[in-house]
Design an enzyme around this catalytic site. Sequence first.
Site, PDB file in Angstrom:
ATOM      1  N   CYS A 113      36.796  49.831  37.248  1.00 12.01           N
ATOM      2  CA  CYS A 113      37.900  48.927  37.625  1.00 12.01           C
ATOM      3  C   CYS A 113      39.098  49.036  36.684  1.00 12.01           C
ATOM      4  O   CYS A 113      40.146  48.445  36.957  1.00 12.01           O
ATOM      5  CB  CYS A 113      37.395  47.492  37.685  1.00 12.01           C
ATOM      6  SG  CYS A 113      35.996  47.290  38.789  1.00 12.01           S
ATOM      7  N   HIS A 246      43.302  43.058  36.856  1.00 15.16           N
ATOM      8  CA  HIS A 246      42.336  43.556  37.844  1.00 15.16           C
ATOM      9  C   HIS A 246      41.833  42.365  38.658  1.00 15.16           C
ATOM     10  O   HIS A 246      41.440  41.336  38.112  1.00 15.16           O
ATOM     11  CB  HIS A 246      41.180  44.244  37.126  1.00 15.16           C
ATOM     12  CG  HIS A 246      40.007  44.472  38.013  1.00 15.16           C
ATOM     13  ND1 HIS A 246      40.124  45.083  39.243  1.00 15.16           N
ATOM     14  CD2 HIS A 246      38.690  44.133  37.869  1.00 15.16           C
ATOM     15  CE1 HIS A 246      38.934  45.124  39.813  1.00 15.16           C
ATOM     16  NE2 HIS A 246      38.057  44.557  39.012  1.00 15.16           N
ATOM     17  N   ASN A 276      37.359  42.368  45.478  1.00 12.30           N
ATOM     18  CA  ASN A 276      37.511  43.243  44.310  1.00 12.30           C
ATOM     19  C   ASN A 276      37.466  44.692  44.804  1.00 12.30           C
ATOM     20  O   ASN A 276      36.423  45.157  45.263  1.00 12.30           O
ATOM     21  CB  ASN A 276      36.373  42.942  43.337  1.00 12.30           C
ATOM     22  CG  ASN A 276      36.396  43.826  42.099  1.00 12.30           C
ATOM     23  OD1 ASN A 276      37.086  44.845  42.065  1.00 12.30           O
ATOM     24  ND2 ASN A 276      35.629  43.444  41.098  1.00 12.30           N
TER      25      ASN A 276
HETATM   26  O1  UT7 Z   1      35.220  44.347  38.357  1.00  8.47           O
HETATM   27  C1  UT7 Z   1      34.330  43.488  37.718  1.00  8.47           C
HETATM   28  C2  UT7 Z   1      33.255  43.152  38.712  1.00  8.47           C
HETATM   29  N1  UT7 Z   1      32.480  41.999  38.457  1.00  8.47           N
HETATM   30  C3  UT7 Z   1      32.958  40.743  38.387  1.00  8.47           C
HETATM   31  O2  UT7 Z   1      34.125  40.460  38.441  1.00  8.47           O
HETATM   32  C4  UT7 Z   1      31.931  39.642  38.272  1.00  8.47           C
HETATM   33  C5  UT7 Z   1      32.322  38.559  37.329  1.00  8.47           C
HETATM   34  N2  UT7 Z   1      31.440  37.446  37.511  1.00  8.47           N
HETATM   35  C6  UT7 Z   1      31.608  36.566  38.526  1.00  8.47           C
HETATM   36  O3  UT7 Z   1      32.559  36.687  39.282  1.00  8.47           O
HETATM   37  C7  UT7 Z   1      30.616  35.455  38.649  1.00  8.47           C
HETATM   38  O4  UT7 Z   1      29.718  35.479  37.568  1.00  8.47           O
HETATM   39  C8  UT7 Z   1      29.833  35.486  39.991  1.00  8.47           C
HETATM   40  C9  UT7 Z   1      30.779  35.149  41.130  1.00  8.47           C
HETATM   41  C10 UT7 Z   1      29.224  36.861  40.209  1.00  8.47           C
HETATM   42  C11 UT7 Z   1      28.724  34.455  39.981  1.00  8.47           C
HETATM   43  O5  UT7 Z   1      29.265  33.168  39.735  1.00  8.47           O
HETATM   44  P1  UT7 Z   1      28.602  32.225  38.646  1.00  8.47           P
HETATM   45  O6  UT7 Z   1      29.342  30.957  38.676  1.00  8.47           O
HETATM   46  O7  UT7 Z   1      28.540  32.991  37.340  1.00  8.47           O
HETATM   47  O8  UT7 Z   1      27.169  31.996  39.245  1.00  8.47           O
HETATM   48  P2  UT7 Z   1      25.740  32.359  38.613  1.00  8.47           P
HETATM   49  O9  UT7 Z   1      25.568  33.823  38.465  1.00  8.47           O
HETATM   50  O10 UT7 Z   1      25.528  31.483  37.412  1.00  8.47           O
HETATM   51  O11 UT7 Z   1      24.797  31.866  39.749  1.00  8.47           O
HETATM   52  C12 UT7 Z   1      24.675  30.473  40.091  1.00  8.47           C
HETATM   53  C13 UT7 Z   1      23.751  30.363  41.275  1.00  8.47           C
HETATM   54  C14 UT7 Z   1      22.447  31.153  41.114  1.00  8.47           C
HETATM   55  O12 UT7 Z   1      21.415  30.397  41.671  1.00  8.47           O
HETATM   56  P3  UT7 Z   1      20.425  29.560  40.726  1.00  8.47           P
HETATM   57  O13 UT7 Z   1      19.777  30.562  39.829  1.00  8.47           O
HETATM   58  O14 UT7 Z   1      21.301  28.591  39.984  1.00  8.47           O
HETATM   59  O15 UT7 Z   1      19.500  28.916  41.696  1.00  8.47           O
HETATM   60  C15 UT7 Z   1      22.677  32.364  41.978  1.00  8.47           C
HETATM   61  O16 UT7 Z   1      21.478  32.909  42.465  1.00  8.47           O
HETATM   62  O17 UT7 Z   1      24.391  30.888  42.438  1.00  8.47           O
HETATM   63  C16 UT7 Z   1      23.506  31.804  43.092  1.00  8.47           C
HETATM   64  N3  UT7 Z   1      24.304  32.774  43.819  1.00  8.47           N
HETATM   65  C17 UT7 Z   1      24.760  32.545  45.050  1.00  8.47           C
HETATM   66  N4  UT7 Z   1      24.651  31.481  45.872  1.00  8.47           N
HETATM   67  C18 UT7 Z   1      25.242  31.553  47.067  1.00  8.47           C
HETATM   68  C19 UT7 Z   1      24.708  34.011  43.416  1.00  8.47           C
HETATM   69  N5  UT7 Z   1      25.424  34.580  44.397  1.00  8.47           N
HETATM   70  C20 UT7 Z   1      25.468  33.694  45.421  1.00  8.47           C
HETATM   71  C21 UT7 Z   1      26.069  33.709  46.700  1.00  8.47           C
HETATM   72  N6  UT7 Z   1      25.918  32.613  47.485  1.00  8.47           N
HETATM   73  N7  UT7 Z   1      26.776  34.772  47.151  1.00  8.47           N
END
Ligand code: UT7
Length: 319
Positions: A113, A246, A276
């Site tokens: 990225c 980005h 993204n």
């Molecule tokens: O170019 C760089 C590419 N990568 C990025 O930009 C990623 C950067 N990170 C992020 O954007 C965020 O960390 C995410 C959007 C990926 C995740 O958001 P978060 O607020 O950090 O959520 P989390 O990983 O702490 O997950 C919270 C909950 C989890 O469930 P439990 O364990 O609390 O029961 C996940 O399993 O949300 C769950 N979860 C979802 N729920 C519904 C993860 N993805 C999803 C989804 N829909 N699509």
Amino acid sequence: MIYSRIAGTGSYLPTRVMSNAEFEKRLDTSDAWIRERTGIASRHIADEKQTSSDLALEASKRALEAAGLAAKEIDLIIVATSTPDFVFPSTACLLQAKLGVAGSAAFDVQAVCSGFVYAIATADSFIKNNMAKKALVVGAEVFSRILDWNDRGTCVLFGDGAGAVVLVAGDKPGIHASILHADGSQAGMLSVPGNVNRGAICGSPFLQMDGQGVFKFAVRVLDESAREVAAAAGLTLADVDWLIPHQANVRILDAVARRLKLPAHKLVVTVDHHGNTSAASVPLALDEYVRAGRILPGHRILMQGVGGGFTWGSSLVTL
Ligand code: UT7
């Protein structure tokens, strides 16, 4: 002193738009969750036959037209991509052929990225060192090909597309400064850890990510490299008219703008309708704002990449 400046921008998005509602039907997710955690409402997805070089071609044609140049006048082509058409030849060589020209230098940059910022810095160095006079710099991706469409934690985040700029030599900036960094010890935080070995896929062909780790890392290094590039350019962050980080997640963008004390109206946001698009995200966003008449000649733009590697960097440019 020779500088490089942006003479034209272009972009291309595949016609198919995929909304969050489509994920709701297949996965345990919701439009509300995706919007709240990422700011993404929709993304474009390439059709089965479209490759990165196809998307790059359309974006390049538009950038060349905006610059008032013909493809045969270009003496350097750099394509930033992590989803190349083939193992080799490079997507840049395939793009060159699709543009119907031959002879210029052409190669790919692989910095995930951060690829577009890496490619801009590379082309700028070529121009400053008189190794090129007119460069086509493209970010093009079909990330839809490397996603596990059953992994709700990653597949909702990404989209396909391409953006391009034409850089030409000039006697004033243009590009004031670029800063590039990498930390390979963080390779495991965001990767597609597979390859092709004797005809078989070895490892995983799908994107894997520590989302929270990426989030924290991205906010920190985007903040640091913005300050670093402004200092290298002899400018201050108050001189910046537009911040184009980005486009990963709207919460990352907001956090960076807040840390840099840049008002919300200076922050370019397209992740809501592009998702993204990795190396394509910055030039796609740039072209959208230029064509909308929002980014204008004379404006100062801080472009930033961060992604797998880990890699990151910034480039400060006057349009
Ligand atoms: O170019 C760089 C590419 N990568 C990025 O930009 C990623 C950067 N990170 C992020 O954007 C965020 O960390 C995410 C959007 C990926 C995740 O958001 P978060 O607020 O950090 O959520 P989390 O990983 O702490 O997950 C919270 C909950 C989890 O469930 P439990 O364990 O609390 O029961 C996940 O399993 O949300 C769950 N979860 C979802 N729920 C519904 C993860 N993805 C999803 C989804 N829909 N699509």
